[in-house]
Design a protein around this motif. Structure first.
Motif, PDB file in Angstrom:
ATOM      1  N   ILE A 146      39.067  25.453-107.528  1.00 29.87           N
ATOM      2  CA  ILE A 146      37.651  24.558-108.063  1.00 29.87           C
ATOM      3  C   ILE A 146      38.233  23.454-109.093  1.00 29.87           C
ATOM      4  CG2 ILE A 146      35.386  24.816-109.138  1.00 29.87           C
ATOM      5  CD1 ILE A 146      35.500  27.610-107.630  1.00 29.87           C
ATOM      6  N   ILE A 147      39.140  24.036-110.016  1.00 27.95           N
ATOM      7  CA  ILE A 147      39.582  23.068-110.961  1.00 27.95           C
ATOM      8  C   ILE A 147      40.182  21.723-110.097  1.00 27.95           C
ATOM      9  CG2 ILE A 147      40.846  22.749-112.922  1.00 27.95           C
ATOM     10  CD1 ILE A 147      40.184  25.445-113.804  1.00 27.95           C
ATOM     11  N   ASN A 148      41.077  21.987-109.408  1.00 29.28           N
ATOM     12  CA  ASN A 148      41.899  21.031-108.785  1.00 29.28           C
ATOM     13  C   ASN A 148      40.934  20.083-107.960  1.00 29.28           C
ATOM     14  OD1 ASN A 148      44.366  21.503-109.806  1.00 29.28           O
ATOM     15  ND2 ASN A 148      44.712  22.955-108.036  1.00 29.28           N
ATOM     16  N   TYR A 149      39.737  20.790-107.082  1.00 32.85           N
ATOM     17  CA  TYR A 149      38.864  19.761-106.645  1.00 32.85           C
ATOM     18  C   TYR A 149      38.142  18.869-107.673  1.00 32.85           C
ATOM     19  CZ  TYR A 149      34.283  18.647-104.575  1.00 32.85           C
ATOM     20  OH  TYR A 149      32.949  18.212-104.365  1.00 32.85           O
ATOM     21  N   LEU A 150      37.764  19.470-108.836  1.00 33.55           N
ATOM     22  CA  LEU A 150      37.130  18.650-109.906  1.00 33.55           C
ATOM     23  C   LEU A 150      37.876  17.644-110.406  1.00 33.55           C
ATOM     24  CD1 LEU A 150      35.245  21.381-111.659  1.00 33.55           C
ATOM     25  CD2 LEU A 150      34.101  19.963-110.288  1.00 33.55           C
ATOM     26  N   LEU A 151      39.157  17.871-110.585  1.00 35.48           N
ATOM     27  CA  LEU A 151      39.937  16.760-111.173  1.00 35.48           C
ATOM     28  C   LEU A 151      40.014  15.651-110.301  1.00 35.48           C
ATOM     29  CD1 LEU A 151      42.766  19.103-112.504  1.00 35.48           C
ATOM     30  CD2 LEU A 151      41.226  17.652-114.013  1.00 35.48           C
ATOM     31  N   GLN A 152      39.864  15.744-108.991  1.00 36.39           N
ATOM     32  CA  GLN A 152      39.963  14.838-108.126  1.00 36.39           C
ATOM     33  C   GLN A 152      38.748  13.947-107.923  1.00 36.39           C
ATOM     34  OE1 GLN A 152      40.935  16.347-104.255  1.00 36.39           O
ATOM     35  NE2 GLN A 152      42.679  17.300-105.180  1.00 36.39           N
ATOM     36  N   GLN A 153      37.647  14.235-108.735  1.00 38.91           N
ATOM     37  CA  GLN A 153      36.257  13.668-108.607  1.00 38.91           C
ATOM     38  C   GLN A 153      36.286  12.715-109.756  1.00 38.91           C
ATOM     39  OE1 GLN A 153      34.314  14.525-105.800  1.00 38.91           O
ATOM     40  NE2 GLN A 153      36.172  15.881-105.788  1.00 38.91           N
ATOM     41  N   LYS A 154      35.300  11.487-109.833  1.00 38.63           N
ATOM     42  CA  LYS A 154      35.263  10.666-111.033  1.00 38.63           C
ATOM     43  C   LYS A 154      34.549  11.243-112.037  1.00 38.63           C
ATOM     44  CE  LYS A 154      35.786   6.536-108.044  1.00 38.63           C
ATOM     45  NZ  LYS A 154      36.482   7.261-106.621  1.00 38.63           N
ATOM     46  N   LEU A 155      35.046  12.250-112.832  1.00 36.74           N
ATOM     47  CA  LEU A 155      34.569  12.576-114.013  1.00 36.74           C
ATOM     48  C   LEU A 155      35.191  12.355-115.297  1.00 36.74           C
ATOM     49  CD1 LEU A 155      33.754  16.243-112.278  1.00 36.74           C
ATOM     50  CD2 LEU A 155      32.295  14.284-112.494  1.00 36.74           C
ATOM     51  N   HIS A 156      36.250  11.668-115.233  1.00 34.88           N
ATOM     52  CA  HIS A 156      37.094  11.515-116.645  1.00 34.88           C
ATOM     53  C   HIS A 156      37.660  12.645-117.279  1.00 34.88           C
ATOM     54  CE1 HIS A 156      35.621   7.236-116.038  1.00 34.88           C
ATOM     55  NE2 HIS A 156      34.540   7.814-116.267  1.00 34.88           N
ATOM     56  N   LEU A 157      38.178  13.544-116.268  1.00 38.61           N
ATOM     57  CA  LEU A 157      38.700  14.937-116.681  1.00 38.61           C
ATOM     58  C   LEU A 157      40.261  14.777-117.045  1.00 38.61           C
ATOM     59  CD1 LEU A 157      36.942  17.352-114.225  1.00 38.61           C
ATOM     60  CD2 LEU A 157      36.151  16.854-116.399  1.00 38.61           C
ATOM     61  N   ALA A 158      40.445  15.508-118.050  1.00 37.24           N
ATOM     62  CA  ALA A 158      41.900  15.434-118.433  1.00 37.24           C
ATOM     63  C   ALA A 158      42.168  16.972-118.774  1.00 37.24           C
ATOM     64  CB  ALA A 158      42.376  14.513-119.710  1.00 37.24           C
ATOM     65  N   PHE A 159      43.274  17.423-118.241  1.00 34.91           N
ATOM     66  CA  PHE A 159      43.437  18.791-118.732  1.00 34.91           C
ATOM     67  C   PHE A 159      44.021  19.305-120.213  1.00 34.91           C
ATOM     68  CE2 PHE A 159      44.292  21.395-114.683  1.00 34.91           C
ATOM     69  CZ  PHE A 159      43.895  22.597-115.109  1.00 34.91           C
ATOM     70  N   SER A 160      43.692  20.222-120.738  1.00 33.11           N
ATOM     71  CA  SER A 160      44.118  20.618-122.035  1.00 33.11           C
ATOM     72  C   SER A 160      45.416  21.019-121.938  1.00 33.11           C
ATOM     73  CB  SER A 160      43.135  21.827-122.384  1.00 33.11           C
ATOM     74  OG  SER A 160      44.039  22.375-123.440  1.00 33.11           O
ATOM     75  N   ILE A 161      46.394  20.462-122.717  1.00 38.09           N
ATOM     76  CA  ILE A 161      48.073  20.848-122.520  1.00 38.09           C
ATOM     77  C   ILE A 161      48.114  22.086-123.655  1.00 38.09           C
ATOM     78  CG2 ILE A 161      50.170  20.125-122.964  1.00 38.09           C
ATOM     79  CD1 ILE A 161      49.202  17.193-122.128  1.00 38.09           C
ATOM     80  N   SER A 162      48.384  23.098-123.045  1.00 34.57           N
ATOM     81  CA  SER A 162      48.617  24.378-123.880  1.00 34.57           C
ATOM     82  C   SER A 162      50.018  24.533-124.668  1.00 34.57           C
ATOM     83  CB  SER A 162      48.438  25.524-122.975  1.00 34.57           C
ATOM     84  OG  SER A 162      47.208  25.621-122.428  1.00 34.57           O
ATOM     85  N   ALA A 163      50.162  25.126-125.536  1.00 38.72           N
ATOM     86  CA  ALA A 163      51.469  25.385-126.072  1.00 38.72           C
ATOM     87  C   ALA A 163      51.908  26.773-125.765  1.00 38.72           C
ATOM     88  CB  ALA A 163      51.179  25.222-127.668  1.00 38.72           C
TER      89      ALA A 163
ATOM     90  N   GLY B 146      62.534  24.372-114.865  1.00 37.88           N
ATOM     91  CA  GLY B 146      62.830  23.236-114.113  1.00 37.88           C
ATOM     92  C   GLY B 146      62.595  22.027-114.763  1.00 37.88           C
ATOM     93  N   GLU B 147      61.685  20.993-114.198  1.00 35.45           N
ATOM     94  CA  GLU B 147      61.584  19.716-114.641  1.00 35.45           C
ATOM     95  C   GLU B 147      60.330  19.699-115.766  1.00 35.45           C
ATOM     96  OE1 GLU B 147      63.355  16.720-113.566  1.00 35.45           O
ATOM     97  OE2 GLU B 147      64.339  18.511-112.700  1.00 35.45           O
ATOM     98  N   GLU B 148      60.014  20.857-116.351  1.00 35.21           N
ATOM     99  CA  GLU B 148      58.695  20.744-117.219  1.00 35.21           C
ATOM    100  C   GLU B 148      59.318  20.036-118.291  1.00 35.21           C
ATOM    101  OE1 GLU B 148      56.515  24.636-116.482  1.00 35.21           O
ATOM    102  OE2 GLU B 148      57.960  24.903-117.974  1.00 35.21           O
ATOM    103  N   LYS B 149      58.196  19.326-119.075  1.00 30.63           N
ATOM    104  CA  LYS B 149      58.791  18.196-120.274  1.00 30.63           C
ATOM    105  C   LYS B 149      57.715  18.761-121.323  1.00 30.63           C
ATOM    106  CE  LYS B 149      60.748  14.421-117.488  1.00 30.63           C
ATOM    107  NZ  LYS B 149      60.938  15.141-116.678  1.00 30.63           N
ATOM    108  N   HIS B 150      58.271  18.697-122.608  1.00 32.05           N
ATOM    109  CA  HIS B 150      57.237  18.778-123.804  1.00 32.05           C
ATOM    110  C   HIS B 150      56.374  17.843-124.014  1.00 32.05           C
ATOM    111  CE1 HIS B 150      56.520  20.070-127.811  1.00 32.05           C
ATOM    112  NE2 HIS B 150      56.399  18.858-128.227  1.00 32.05           N
ATOM    113  N   GLY B 151      54.962  18.475-124.035  1.00 36.02           N
ATOM    114  CA  GLY B 151      53.939  17.236-124.052  1.00 36.02           C
ATOM    115  C   GLY B 151      53.326  16.932-122.907  1.00 36.02           C
ATOM    116  N   VAL B 152      53.719  17.408-121.672  1.00 31.28           N
ATOM    117  CA  VAL B 152      53.351  17.117-120.283  1.00 31.28           C
ATOM    118  C   VAL B 152      52.785  18.429-119.841  1.00 31.28           C
ATOM    119  CG1 VAL B 152      53.832  16.175-118.160  1.00 31.28           C
ATOM    120  CG2 VAL B 152      54.989  15.305-120.010  1.00 31.28           C
ATOM    121  N   GLU B 153      53.590  19.332-119.350  1.00 30.40           N
ATOM    122  CA  GLU B 153      53.060  20.819-118.956  1.00 30.40           C
ATOM    123  C   GLU B 153      52.612  21.448-119.945  1.00 30.40           C
ATOM    124  OE1 GLU B 153      55.583  18.746-115.824  1.00 30.40           O
ATOM    125  OE2 GLU B 153      56.138  19.198-117.762  1.00 30.40           O
TER     126      GLU B 153
END
Length: 194
Positions: free
Chosen positions: A21-38, A45-52
């Motif tokens: 459901i979240i992935n569906y909502l992220l594709q809509q025009k709602l100006h959503l941005a994921f909270s980046i957790s610590a 793998g390819e995870e980067k600090h401040g991205v994932e």
């Protein structure tokens, strides 16, 4: 002055369809941005600090807990922490982003109580515990013991549903997605353009 963003909190038992459901909502025009957790775990793998994630040592994580820098956090295993930094969320809100959270029920309640009316908390619920068990088995990713643990945890998590602003029962995915979209549009006061 730029419009401050709002917060949308999603919590649910594992297997209830929250991520879909979240992935569906992220594709809509709602100006959503994921909270980046610590997290205190090392990057994979390819995870980067401040991205994932923001990757912190267990010591640094504990120091920031002591300073009250987290909205919510959890120690999943000894010295394995996950949490949401207040400063990161504030920076995203200041940019006008609507910040979306995918957190456990306790974290969801903590963020909601901190932000009050600026936050909308949504609980995604499976139609039944039996249906949840079927979905977890159908995933084919967990052992029977892990599935039973998740089902038992789900029963506990379901007791938190009344503390959320909105409960969406995910019996039919398309219906649940439409209900979530309408709920967010109302909360964010976004007009629907066809």
């Amino acid at each position: 002055m730029e419009q401050q963003g709002k917060l949308i909190i999603f919590s649910a038992p594992s297997g209830s369809g929250k991520s879909t459901i979240i992935n569906y909502l992220l594709q809509q025009k709602l100006h959503l941005a994921f909270s980046i957790s610590a997290t205190s775990r090392p990057p994979r793998g390819e995870e980067k600090h401040g991205v994932e994630y923001f990757f912190l040592s267990p010591e640094e994580f504990k120091a920031r807990i002591a300073k009250g820098e987290f909205l919510e956090y959890e120690e999943v295993y000894p010295d394995r922490f996950y949490g949401t930094l207040k400063a990161q969320v504030e920076a995203q809100l200041a940019k006008g982003e609507n910040v979306i959270f995918d957190v456990d029920v306790v974290g969801g309640c903590n963020i909601k109580s901190y932000y009050g009316e600026r936050a909308l908390s949504i609980f995604v619920q499976p139609p039944s515990i039996e249906e949840l068990r079927k979905r977890l088995i159908g995933r084919g990713t967990d052992s029977p013991e892990v599935i039973e643990d998740r089902v038992n945890k789900a029963a506990y998590e379901l007791s938190f549903a009344p503390r959320f602003d909105k409960v969406i029962i995910n019996e039919d995915l398309a219906t649940a997605q439409a209900e979530a979209l309408k709920t967010l549009q109302d909360f964010l006061q976004i007009s629907v353009q066809n």
